[in-house]
Scaffold this motif. Structure first.
Motif, PDB file in Angstrom:
ATOM      1  N   VAL A 180     -30.623 -36.446  14.352  1.00  0.00           N
ATOM      2  CA  VAL A 180     -29.832 -35.278  13.981  1.00  0.00           C
ATOM      3  C   VAL A 180     -28.959 -34.884  15.157  1.00  0.00           C
ATOM      4  O   VAL A 180     -29.453 -34.703  16.270  1.00  0.00           O
ATOM      5  N   CYS A 181     -27.666 -34.767  14.910  1.00  0.00           N
ATOM      6  CA  CYS A 181     -26.744 -34.440  15.991  1.00  0.00           C
ATOM      7  C   CYS A 181     -26.843 -32.964  16.353  1.00  0.00           C
ATOM      8  O   CYS A 181     -27.410 -32.167  15.606  1.00  0.00           O
ATOM      9  N   ALA A 182     -26.273 -32.615  17.478  1.00  0.00           N
ATOM     10  CA  ALA A 182     -26.385 -31.252  17.990  1.00  0.00           C
ATOM     11  C   ALA A 182     -25.835 -30.238  16.989  1.00  0.00           C
ATOM     12  O   ALA A 182     -26.442 -29.194  16.747  1.00  0.00           O
ATOM     13  N   CYS A 206     -25.853 -39.609  12.865  1.00  0.00           N
ATOM     14  CA  CYS A 206     -26.498 -38.402  12.349  1.00  0.00           C
ATOM     15  C   CYS A 206     -26.827 -38.611  10.872  1.00  0.00           C
ATOM     16  O   CYS A 206     -25.946 -38.890  10.059  1.00  0.00           O
TER      17      CYS A 206
END
Lengths: 153, 153
Positions: free
Chosen positions: A140-142, A96
């Motif tokens: 981009v992570c959750a 991320c």
DNA sequence: CTACTTGCAAATGCTTTGCAGGAGA
DNA sequence: TCTCCTGCAAAGCATTTGCAAGTAG
């Protein structure tokens, strides 16, 4: 893998390297095993107060030389450490770019085979003797997509 | 791509970033274009005497922010720089663990598509919004396999 | 002219190392 | 008991930054 089997295998690696399996090294191995993702030294020091920074560096280095731990490079200046793939299984990383966190991810067997074939082709064409590979996804992570929380360590 | 077209595109990127296309920046872009592989700062300083180290760092940083250059991490402590994929085409890297040199390599269109599908699967499963990926092969290059020459810079 | 660039030198910050006391086998 | 390990502090080293002079536009 059970904790016992894990420690046995790390112990064997250390013995081969003529090193001892001390309490702090056990502690580091358990921490990495429990995290399931690569950890940076600041992260390790933050959760394990009382550890000397230099000893953590030294022990992770020792474990890496023994083949029990692997050092991975993320998106920032901090090195991260994870258990060797022989202990965790082959996997890849989601990096991320917002919070800098690295998450483990596995490909399906089918896709992993396809990847291996592609790499064989590339290596052969360059007369390159491939020993391992690194496949990272940047994005981009959750968590960061959901709410802006800012980068952690 | 012709040298003229290359410079035009870099110039456009820099203008967008409100930066100037100075002589030293042109020099760096031509060097990277001619190398065909990522170069470290020591390598750059070695072939271009007279450049100030700090200016090289700053200019590569500026070019990276403008989107004309990309910073890549190899097997050692030195950062390496290459032209952005928009200028060179999408490719991957062979990282020689002996001489530390990085070589560009491209996958066949078929294999690249297979890789993309695999990555989509992995990203989706983790609700990860992927922006780019990095695929590196680690091993021994043809030169180092042929004769032990020792690591360079 | 005004703002961006450059070179020099000093600073920054992750990582490594020297040393003296402590612990494993 | 001998060697390896640990913690503290100091050193290393790639990279970044402050500042004054130079230069693009």
């Amino acid at each position: 893998m059970s904790a016992g089997a894990l420690h046995d295998r790390v112990a064997t690696s250390l013995v081969r390297a003529e090193q001892r399996y001390t309490a702090q090294r056990r502690q580091l191995v358990e921490l990495l095993a429990g995290a399931g993702r690569p950890l940076s030294i600041p992260e390790i020091l933050g959760t394990q107060p009382g550890l000397a920074q230099s000893s953590v560096y030294r022990n992770l280095d020792t474990l890496e030389r023994a083949g029990a731990v692997r050092r991975v490079q993320g998106a920032d200046d901090f090195a991260r450490y994870e258990l060797d793939e022989e202990l965790t299984g082959h996997h890849h990383h989601l990096v991320c770019t917002v919070c800098r966190r690295i998450t483990d991810v596995e490909l399906s067997a089918r896709h992993e085979r396809a990847l291996d074939r592609a790499l064989e082709e590339a290596a052969e064409r360059s007369s390159f003797r491939a020993l391992s590979h690194r496949l990272d996804l940047f994005g981009v992570c959750a968590d960061c997509a959901a709410g802006p929380a800012g980068p952690g360590v």
